[in-house]
Scaffold this motif. Sequence first.
Motif, PDB file in Angstrom:
ATOM      1  N   PHE A   1       0.839  -1.187   0.000  1.00 11.37           N
ATOM      2  CA  PHE A   1       0.000   0.000   0.000  1.00 11.37           C
ATOM      3  C   PHE A   1       0.882   1.248   0.000  1.00 11.37           C
ATOM      4  O   PHE A   1       1.864   1.325   0.740  1.00 11.37           O
ATOM      5  CB  PHE A   1      -0.898   0.007   1.239  1.00 11.37           C
ATOM      6  N   LYS A   2       0.532   2.225  -0.823  1.00 11.43           N
ATOM      7  CA  LYS A   2       1.324   3.453  -0.882  1.00 11.43           C
ATOM      8  C   LYS A   2       0.496   4.577  -1.490  1.00 11.43           C
ATOM      9  O   LYS A   2      -0.667   4.388  -1.865  1.00 11.43           O
ATOM     10  CB  LYS A   2       2.597   3.236  -1.697  1.00 11.43           C
ATOM     11  N   GLY A   3       1.121   5.765  -1.623  1.00  4.70           N
ATOM     12  CA  GLY A   3       0.452   6.911  -2.250  1.00  4.70           C
ATOM     13  C   GLY A   3      -0.734   7.428  -1.467  1.00  4.70           C
ATOM     14  O   GLY A   3      -1.719   7.879  -2.055  1.00  4.70           O
ATOM     15  N   VAL A   4      -0.669   7.409  -0.131  1.00  2.54           N
ATOM     16  CA  VAL A   4      -1.818   7.840   0.672  1.00  2.54           C
ATOM     17  C   VAL A   4      -1.980   9.361   0.614  1.00  2.54           C
ATOM     18  O   VAL A   4      -1.022  10.112   0.783  1.00  2.54           O
ATOM     19  CB  VAL A   4      -1.669   7.377   2.139  1.00  2.54           C
ATOM     20  N   VAL A   5      -3.212   9.819   0.361  1.00  3.46           N
ATOM     21  CA  VAL A   5      -3.508  11.254   0.299  1.00  3.46           C
ATOM     22  C   VAL A   5      -4.898  11.520   0.874  1.00  3.46           C
ATOM     23  O   VAL A   5      -5.745  10.634   0.918  1.00  3.46           O
ATOM     24  CB  VAL A   5      -3.465  11.797  -1.158  1.00  3.46           C
ATOM     25  N   CYS A   6      -5.105  12.774   1.317  1.00  2.00           N
ATOM     26  CA  CYS A   6      -6.415  13.236   1.792  1.00  2.00           C
ATOM     27  C   CYS A   6      -6.820  14.459   0.977  1.00  2.00           C
ATOM     28  O   CYS A   6      -5.963  15.182   0.467  1.00  2.00           O
ATOM     29  CB  CYS A   6      -6.368  13.636   3.266  1.00  2.00           C
ATOM     30  N   ASP A   7      -8.129  14.696   0.877  1.00  2.00           N
ATOM     31  CA  ASP A   7      -8.563  15.943   0.260  1.00  2.00           C
ATOM     32  C   ASP A   7      -8.377  17.076   1.261  1.00  2.00           C
ATOM     33  O   ASP A   7      -8.075  16.855   2.437  1.00  2.00           O
ATOM     34  CB  ASP A   7     -10.017  15.845  -0.214  1.00  2.00           C
ATOM     35  N   GLU A   8      -8.524  18.320   0.820  1.00  2.00           N
ATOM     36  CA  GLU A   8      -8.243  19.469   1.674  1.00  2.00           C
ATOM     37  C   GLU A   8      -9.141  19.531   2.898  1.00  2.00           C
ATOM     38  O   GLU A   8      -8.723  19.939   3.977  1.00  2.00           O
ATOM     39  CB  GLU A   8      -8.372  20.773   0.865  1.00  2.00           C
ATOM     40  N   GLU A   9     -10.418  19.117   2.745  1.00  2.00           N
ATOM     41  CA  GLU A   9     -11.375  19.210   3.843  1.00  2.00           C
ATOM     42  C   GLU A   9     -11.296  18.028   4.808  1.00  2.00           C
ATOM     43  O   GLU A   9     -11.919  18.037   5.874  1.00  2.00           O
ATOM     44  CB  GLU A   9     -12.802  19.312   3.275  1.00  2.00           C
ATOM     45  N   GLY A  10     -10.567  16.985   4.431  1.00  2.00           N
ATOM     46  CA  GLY A  10     -10.412  15.849   5.316  1.00  2.00           C
ATOM     47  C   GLY A  10     -11.580  14.892   5.339  1.00  2.00           C
ATOM     48  O   GLY A  10     -11.754  14.126   6.294  1.00  2.00           O
ATOM     49  N   THR A  11     -12.385  14.879   4.295  1.00  2.00           N
ATOM     50  CA  THR A  11     -13.540  13.980   4.253  1.00  2.00           C
ATOM     51  C   THR A  11     -13.337  12.814   3.292  1.00  2.00           C
ATOM     52  O   THR A  11     -14.142  11.884   3.275  1.00  2.00           O
ATOM     53  CB  THR A  11     -14.805  14.746   3.821  1.00  2.00           C
ATOM     54  N   GLN A  12     -12.260  12.868   2.485  1.00  2.00           N
ATOM     55  CA  GLN A  12     -12.016  11.816   1.509  1.00  2.00           C
ATOM     56  C   GLN A  12     -10.532  11.433   1.517  1.00  2.00           C
ATOM     57  O   GLN A  12      -9.674  12.274   1.799  1.00  2.00           O
ATOM     58  CB  GLN A  12     -12.397  12.284   0.101  1.00  2.00           C
ATOM     59  N   THR A  13     -10.256  10.181   1.198  1.00  5.59           N
ATOM     60  CA  THR A  13      -8.879   9.717   1.089  1.00  5.59           C
ATOM     61  C   THR A  13      -8.735   8.816  -0.132  1.00  5.59           C
ATOM     62  O   THR A  13      -9.726   8.301  -0.659  1.00  5.59           O
ATOM     63  CB  THR A  13      -8.435   8.914   2.335  1.00  5.59           C
ATOM     64  N   ALA A  14      -7.497   8.615  -0.559  1.00  5.04           N
ATOM     65  CA  ALA A  14      -7.215   7.708  -1.670  1.00  5.04           C
ATOM     66  C   ALA A  14      -5.828   7.105  -1.468  1.00  5.04           C
ATOM     67  O   ALA A  14      -4.980   7.669  -0.763  1.00  5.04           O
ATOM     68  CB  ALA A  14      -7.283   8.449  -3.009  1.00  5.04           C
ATOM     69  N   TYR A  15      -5.609   5.945  -2.079  1.00  6.19           N
ATOM     70  CA  TYR A  15      -4.312   5.283  -2.016  1.00  6.19           C
ATOM     71  C   TYR A  15      -4.248   4.251  -3.134  1.00  6.19           C
ATOM     72  O   TYR A  15      -5.276   3.923  -3.758  1.00  6.19           O
ATOM     73  CB  TYR A  15      -4.102   4.596  -0.656  1.00  6.19           C
ATOM     74  N   VAL A  16      -3.064   3.754  -3.418  1.00 10.05           N
ATOM     75  CA  VAL A  16      -2.924   2.683  -4.401  1.00 10.05           C
ATOM     76  C   VAL A  16      -2.444   1.434  -3.675  1.00 10.05           C
ATOM     77  O   VAL A  16      -1.753   1.518  -2.659  1.00 10.05           O
ATOM     78  CB  VAL A  16      -1.957   3.052  -5.544  1.00 10.05           C
ATOM     79  N   ALA A  17      -2.838   0.265  -4.225  1.00  6.93           N
ATOM     80  CA  ALA A  17      -2.502  -0.995  -3.564  1.00  6.93           C
ATOM     81  C   ALA A  17      -2.273  -2.098  -4.582  1.00  6.93           C
ATOM     82  O   ALA A  17      -2.923  -2.151  -5.630  1.00  6.93           O
ATOM     83  CB  ALA A  17      -3.614  -1.391  -2.597  1.00  6.93           C
TER      84      ALA A  17
END
Length: 313
Positions: free
Chosen positions: A264-280
């Motif tokens: 798992f890598k590439g973890v990110v959040c949106d500016e407001e902190g309500t969404q996240t994404a990552y690659v696996a």
Amino acid sequence: MRLCPSFVTALLVVLIQGAEGQTIMKKPLSHDVYDSWKKVSGETISNDGKWVAYSIEPQEGDARLILFNTNSKKFDTIQRGVNAKISEASDFVVFSIKPFYAEVKKLKIAKKKEDDLPKDSLGIYNLATSKLTKIPRVKSFKLPEKGSGWLAYQLEKEPADTTKKGKKAVEKKDDTEDPADEETPKKEEKGTTIVLRNLLTSKEFSFSFGSEFAFSKNGKRFIVATTGNDSTVKAGVFTVNAAKSITDTAKWYCDTLAVGKGKFKGVVCDEEGTQTAYVADRDTSKAKQRYYSLYYWSENAKSAEILADTLPQ
């Protein structure tokens, strides 16, 4: 409060002269004077305009972190402090504390391995109380860009076991090594402990074998990826609702987005902190060609979903 670059530059010149207690004098240049030259680095001003932080670094020797209070006109000096960051609320300064220059130089001359060299510490300075907290063996740290109250840092890997039992294990491993193994790709290193710290209460939440971490811009969401250790701890992706966790200090609001075998890598959040994404990469086979999929998660979702799948059809 925003200050123009020319004002900041002029202010730093005055501060350096005051901190050093000496005036600029003309001196003939030669190789002998190079080591006495100093540079200013990491200059920053708190949002309330009350604090200026910068480091003075010599060509050879230990740096110093200077904290200047624009109201009282007083200086605080922290030895070996660099890379200072002031929290959004202007209440804490967080920085790295380098090992002693002379000690590191001596060990490098002795050709010691990188893992055997002294590591940076983390400094947390409370601007209201002047209390300094030090945390040893810290690899990196982050503060939210536009949020306050939180700090995240990653520890260095544990030093090698120097006990008698540990030495024997290393020797046995070295004796049985096959020269042909040099052609085989090295196994990927496991992550190290990542810690989320509440700056106001000093309460901490740890993630074992962490590899990556990130805050949302407003500091309300924190996300971390872990490698696991293939036996007792599984790899995964976890997210903390920092906004709730800082209000309700009796509980940590942590969600598991993924857990189990995989990378798992590439973890990110949106500016407001309500969404996240990552690659696996969840493929458990030993295929040399690896494929990663993009996962997405939001606060209202029960689990993360695949947005883009790169697996061959």
